[in-house]
Design a protein around this motif. Structure first.
Motif, short mmCIF file in Angstrom:
data_model
loop_
_atom_site.label_atom_id
_atom_site.label_comp_id
_atom_site.label_asym_id
_atom_site.label_seq_id
_atom_site.Cartn_x
_atom_site.Cartn_y
_atom_site.Cartn_z
N ASN A 196 18.32 -6.89 -13.65
CA ASN A 196 17.52 -6.98 -14.87
C ASN A 196 16.39 -8.00 -14.85
N PHE A 197 16.52 -9.08 -14.10
CA PHE A 197 15.64 -10.21 -14.34
C PHE A 197 14.93 -10.77 -13.11
N THR A 198 14.74 -9.95 -12.08
CA THR A 198 13.95 -10.44 -10.95
C THR A 198 12.47 -10.44 -11.33
N MET A 199 11.73 -11.35 -10.75
CA MET A 199 10.31 -11.43 -11.04
C MET A 199 9.56 -10.23 -10.47
N THR A 200 10.07 -9.67 -9.40
CA THR A 200 9.41 -8.51 -8.80
C THR A 200 9.36 -7.35 -9.79
N HIS A 201 10.48 -7.08 -10.44
CA HIS A 201 10.54 -6.00 -11.43
C HIS A 201 9.64 -6.32 -12.63
N ALA A 202 9.73 -7.55 -13.14
CA ALA A 202 8.96 -7.92 -14.32
C ALA A 202 7.46 -7.92 -14.02
N SER A 203 7.08 -8.39 -12.84
CA SER A 203 5.66 -8.44 -12.49
C SER A 203 5.05 -7.05 -12.38
N LYS A 204 5.81 -6.10 -11.86
CA LYS A 204 5.33 -4.73 -11.78
C LYS A 204 5.07 -4.17 -13.18
N GLN A 205 5.97 -4.43 -14.10
CA GLN A 205 5.80 -3.97 -15.48
C GLN A 205 4.59 -4.64 -16.13
N TYR A 206 4.46 -5.92 -15.90
CA TYR A 206 3.36 -6.71 -16.45
C TYR A 206 2.01 -6.19 -15.97
N LEU A 207 1.89 -6.01 -14.65
CA LEU A 207 0.63 -5.55 -14.08
C LEU A 207 0.33 -4.11 -14.47
N LYS A 208 1.36 -3.29 -14.54
CA LYS A 208 1.18 -1.89 -14.94
C LYS A 208 0.61 -1.80 -16.35
N ALA A 209 1.12 -2.62 -17.26
CA ALA A 209 0.64 -2.61 -18.64
C ALA A 209 -0.82 -3.02 -18.71
N ILE A 210 -1.19 -4.03 -17.93
CA ILE A 210 -2.57 -4.51 -17.93
C ILE A 210 -3.50 -3.48 -17.29
N GLU A 211 -3.09 -2.94 -16.16
CA GLU A 211 -3.92 -1.96 -15.46
C GLU A 211 -4.15 -0.71 -16.30
N ASN A 212 -3.12 -0.29 -17.01
CA ASN A 212 -3.26 0.90 -17.86
C ASN A 212 -4.30 0.70 -18.96
N GLY A 213 -4.43 -0.55 -19.41
CA GLY A 213 -5.40 -0.82 -20.47
C GLY A 213 -6.74 -1.28 -19.97
N ALA A 214 -6.75 -1.96 -18.82
CA ALA A 214 -7.98 -2.60 -18.37
C ALA A 214 -8.81 -1.75 -17.42
N ILE A 215 -8.21 -0.73 -16.83
CA ILE A 215 -8.94 0.06 -15.82
C ILE A 215 -9.19 1.48 -16.30
#
Length: 397
Positions: free
Chosen positions: A378-397
């Protein structure tokens, strides 16, 4: 390449959650595909700056409790056009207003603007408007919400939340709450260093613990929100009932503040607590990880906890957790059998302590194993970072 700007009032580690979250998330993003800068209002000469691998831009000149700086808006208007997305961390501070205002100014000049997000870090939780000791602050927040923060929140391209519980609670706090998007990006931590028995031994020795002496660990700011009064009274009640509890180690800043002093005095005036509760101050680095690895369990009976980085750090060190159901990740803990979840009351905290010390060695070992599994799933940074970047990329690109 996507270029991100994180805006926060301070990167001082003493403030914990928000700045540590930035350090965790940036640390796991690929520098080849993302550029991360952090803009803060810290004094450029602050000793904790210059230690991060990413660029921190300290503007200084922070004034008032609102965190106003005359340099911030000017810097934003001059530099925002070079970023794909800007993420403001936290609410109720000048930085969110300044970013919104700067974007409005740039748009009026027909200039390129980045996508605008806010990571609320639990600051939309209804607890802060209902807590008995926050009546004046609740009135202040209501005023700020009506005249400033509502417009800022609703003008963003999205609000980021660390878990579903936080997202749902945010909807219940203020009228007029209508963000364009609510995005649960999750949260996590980087893997801890490997267990080091020498570090554990040194930690015990430094803090007056015997080589094999068990202890329950609390790591957080000494603050009323953390449920410390209930914890002290519950711990004392258990000792009065001759429950064989390990010593309680309190690690964290705030001992010099009014509440910290009150907790210290409560302990010193109670013979049971005086002999069994240790105040060791704020710990970091190898000492912090040694504290987690060596603990019998970690405890945080908070009245409100948006996520609880220290809870996840404990899980990652195979350390069972005793938490209240006001820690927003309690469902994952309970489902994964990684600890004991209770109400945030004195009685429930005492029952949690009794239940933990009654576990058999086999049950305790299973809970330790489950703690690590819950972290990994549930709480690895790898999983969270992918979600974080995906959300930004979906809105910013």
């Amino acid at each position: 390449m996507i270029k991100l700007l994180n805006v926060i009032t301070s990167m001082d580690p003493v403030y914990g959650g928000m700045c540590q979250g930035i350090r965790n998330s940036i640390g796991d993003l690929n520098p080849v595909t993302t550029t991360n800068h952090v803009l803060c209002l810290d004094d450029p000469d602050s000793e904790y700056l210059g230690m991060d691998k990413f660029k921190v831009i300290p503007l200084g000149d922070k004034r008032t409790s609102w965190g106003y700086s005359k340099h911030l808006k000017k810097w934003l208007i001059k530099n925002l056009t070079t970023y794909d997305a800007v993420i403001v961390h936290g609410l109720w501070q000048y930085n969110g207003y300044a970013v919104r205002n700067a974007i409005e100014t740039l748009k009026s000049q027909n200039k390129k603007t980045p996508k605008f997000y806010i990571m609320t870090h639990g600051m939309m939780d209804p607890y802060f408007q209902k807590a008995p000791d926050r009546k004046l602050k609740a009135i202040r927040n209501l005023f700020f919400w009506k005249f400033i923060e509502q417009k800022t929140v609703n003008s963003t391209d999205g609000l980021f939340f660390t878990c579903e519980e936080e997202l749902l609670l945010a909807r219940t706090t203020f009228s007029g709450y209508a963000p364009k998007k609510e995005i649960n990006i999750g949260y996590g931590i980087l893997p801890p260093p490997a267990l080091n028995k020498n570090d554990i031994a040194n930690f015990r020795k430094r803090n007056g613990l015997l080589p094999d002496e068990k202890y329950i660990l609390f790591i957080s700011r000494l603050h009323p929100k953390k449920g410390l009064i209930n914890l002290m009274n519950a711990y004392s009640d258990c000792l009065n009932e001759h429950v064989n509890l390990p010593k309680l180690v309190l690690a964290g800043p705030g001992l010099e503040e009014e509440f910290g002093k009150s907790i210290y005095n409560l302990v010193k005036e109670n013979s049971n607590l005086k002999n069994n509760v240790l105040f060791i101050g704020m710990i970091t680095g190898p000492e912090k990880w040694a504290a987690f690895y060596g603990a019998a369990s970690f405890i945080l009976p908070s009245h409100q906890e948006n996520f609880g980085i220290a809870v996840v750090e404990a899980l990652a060190c195979h350390c069972p957790v005793l938490i209240s159901n006001k820690v927003n990740i309690w469902r994952e803990i309970q489902k994964g059998k990684a600890g004991i979840v209770s109400e945030d009351t004195q009685l429930a905290t005492a029952e949690s302590l009794k239940k933990f010390v009654s576990l058999s060695n086999i049950e305790l070992q299973e809970m330790k194993n489950d703690a690590y599994i819950v972290y990994k799933e549930n709480f690895t940074m790898t999983h969270a970072s992918k979600q974080y970047l995906k959300a930004i990329e979906n809105g910013a690109i």
